[in-house]
Design a protein around this motif. Structure first.
Motif, PDB file in Angstrom:
ATOM      1  N   ALA A  10       0.846  -1.180   0.000  1.00  0.00           N
ATOM      2  CA  ALA A  10       0.000   0.000   0.000  1.00  0.00           C
ATOM      3  C   ALA A  10       0.884   1.232   0.000  1.00  0.00           C
ATOM      4  N   ILE A  12       2.119   5.217   0.572  1.00  0.00           N
ATOM      5  CA  ILE A  12       2.045   6.168   1.664  1.00  0.00           C
ATOM      6  C   ILE A  12       2.121   7.563   1.074  1.00  0.00           C
ATOM      7  N   THR A  42      -0.532  -1.221  -5.287  1.00  0.00           N
ATOM      8  CA  THR A  42      -1.605  -1.831  -4.507  1.00  0.00           C
ATOM      9  C   THR A  42      -1.719  -3.301  -4.859  1.00  0.00           C
ATOM     10  N   THR A 181     -11.841  -7.828   0.400  1.00  0.00           N
ATOM     11  CA  THR A 181     -12.763  -7.193   1.325  1.00  0.00           C
ATOM     12  C   THR A 181     -13.865  -8.189   1.687  1.00  0.00           C
ATOM     13  N   ALA A 227      -2.336  -4.591  11.313  1.00  0.00           N
ATOM     14  CA  ALA A 227      -3.073  -3.362  11.007  1.00  0.00           C
ATOM     15  C   ALA A 227      -2.832  -2.930   9.564  1.00  0.00           C
ATOM     16  N   HIS A 228      -1.615  -3.102   9.083  1.00  0.00           N
ATOM     17  CA  HIS A 228      -1.287  -2.776   7.697  1.00  0.00           C
ATOM     18  C   HIS A 228      -2.109  -3.629   6.738  1.00  0.00           C
ATOM     19  N   GLN A 229      -2.282  -4.896   7.055  1.00  0.00           N
ATOM     20  CA  GLN A 229      -3.047  -5.775   6.179  1.00  0.00           C
ATOM     21  C   GLN A 229      -4.531  -5.410   6.127  1.00  0.00           C
ATOM     22  N   ARG A 230      -4.995  -4.701   7.135  1.00  0.00           N
ATOM     23  CA  ARG A 230      -6.407  -4.324   7.177  1.00  0.00           C
ATOM     24  C   ARG A 230      -6.670  -2.968   6.531  1.00  0.00           C
ATOM     25  N   ARG A 231      -5.667  -2.375   5.916  1.00  0.00           N
ATOM     26  CA  ARG A 231      -5.868  -1.076   5.282  1.00  0.00           C
ATOM     27  C   ARG A 231      -6.904  -1.155   4.170  1.00  0.00           C
ATOM     28  N   ASP A 232      -7.576  -0.049   3.938  1.00  0.00           N
ATOM     29  CA  ASP A 232      -8.481   0.115   2.792  1.00  0.00           C
ATOM     30  C   ASP A 232      -9.599  -0.916   2.770  1.00  0.00           C
ATOM     31  N   GLU A 284       5.691   0.923   7.756  1.00  0.00           N
ATOM     32  CA  GLU A 284       4.828   1.740   6.919  1.00  0.00           C
ATOM     33  C   GLU A 284       3.538   2.082   7.657  1.00  0.00           C
ATOM     34  N   GLU A 285       3.047   1.158   8.453  1.00  0.00           N
ATOM     35  CA  GLU A 285       1.836   1.408   9.236  1.00  0.00           C
ATOM     36  C   GLU A 285       2.123   2.324  10.418  1.00  0.00           C
TER      37      GLU A 285
END
Length: 328
Positions: A10, A12, A42, A181, A227-232, A284-285
């Motif tokens: 993802a 930044i 992405t 998703t 948390a990074h994997q749950r972005r967007d 990154e998160e």
């Protein structure tokens, strides 16, 4: 982490600072965020309105590096109930298997020689470069020596429908669910159950990592990575639970089995790349982790090179046996 526990890449909003760049140096696409200046790659598998110049999600080098660990991890215990279902398919002259997000075709190379009967594999991926690799390196014979054939289709799992799966004997995917998703998983389950087609979905990240020897930062890095994997809106480590619920709610019988990577000295090259991607996603998160993460990664890589590090990356495999549409 795409075609696992692959991390989703993802972008930044700003370019990485010196420490962030050092933490993510030499990450192969697919192992973690590459963080090239000015790029916003992405891993979404749904249509994002991008053109043919979209950055590659997974480098063949990464998929090749992880193939052995994937093969060793996949749950063999799910194969017997799958074989029973496939053996009882009515009026089938051979198996038609759709492999979604096939990458370089590792799932076919693992599964085709473990199933009897003639097989026709339909390989789906958005990357034509990977589809070429998959077609060239596909297996040619089944467990009983029957013929295996392949075709490739460039497409998007987000557009999967029951009509696309008409006549399918099986749907497979590897390291796919965690980059979807909830809506996409529901669409996926609708398509499979609507077609009465079983699904074998392997190597979904479970959100847990065990490192030996342990370090006080292990849990903090893991939390930031998740948390990074749950972005967007992506489900990341929650995907396997969502998939179980989606298939069960549509009448399928669901079986779940652990499929962990177990990485030791023999897998040092894979472990090093995984570490860079894992820590890189965490930084990154949470950029505030960068100063400590730099030290953490350096020490972990040194231990890996010395053969002193053991890593268990937890995944789950899911077999969903949908009700046959012919009422059998």
């Amino acid at each position: 982490m795409t075609e696992t526990a692959m991390t989703k890449q993802a972008g930044i909003p700003t370019q990485p600072g010196p420490r962030e760049a050092e933490v993510t140096e030499a990450v192969i696409a697919g192992a973690g965020p590459t963080l090239r200046p000015g790029e916003r790659p992405t891993l979404r598998l749904r249509d994002a309105g991008t053109g043919s110049d979209e950055p590659p999600r997974y480098a063949p080098e990464w998929l090749e590096l992880r193939e052995g660990a994937d093969a060793a991890a996949r749950a063999h215990d799910l194969l017997d109930p799958l074989r029973i279902r496939l053996a009882n398919l009515p009026g089938k002259a051979g198996l038609v298997i759709h492999d979604l997000g096939c990458g370089t075709g590792s799932m076919g190379r693992w599964l085709a020689p473990r199933l009897d009967g003639s097989q026709h594999w339909i390989l789906h991926d958005r990357d034509p470069y990977l589809l070429h690799f998959a077609a060239v390196a596909s297996p040619r014979s089944a467990a009983d020596g029957s013929r295996v054939t392949v075709e490739t289709r460039r497409g998007d799992v987000g557009r999967l429908t029951r009509d696309v799966l008409a006549g399918a004997s099986l749907v497979t995917a590897s390291a796919l669910l965690d980059v979807l998703t909830r809506e996409e998983i529901d669409t996926f389950a609708d398509a499979c159950t609507g077609a009465g087609c079983p699904a074998l979905l392997t190597l979904s990240v479970a959100g847990r990592v065990d490192l030996t020897p342990s370090d006080p930062m292990d849990a903090e890095i893991a939390e930031a990575f998740n948390a990074h994997q749950r972005r967007d809106g992506l489900l990341g480590p929650d995907a396997i639970t969502a998939a179980c619920e989606a298939f069960s709610d549509r009448g399928a019988t669901v079986r779940l089995h652990p499929s962990p990577w177990r990485l030791g000295p023999a897998e040092a090259a894979l472990t090093a790349q995984w570490l860079r991607g894992w820590v890189g996603a965490a930084v990154e998160e949470r950029p505030d982790l960068a100063p400590r993460a730099e030290r953490y990664l350096r020490e972990r890589l040194e231990a890996c090179a010395a053969g002193e590090l053991r890593v268990v990356v937890h995944h789950s495999d899911l077999l969903a046996l949908s009700r046959p549409t012919d009422g059998a």
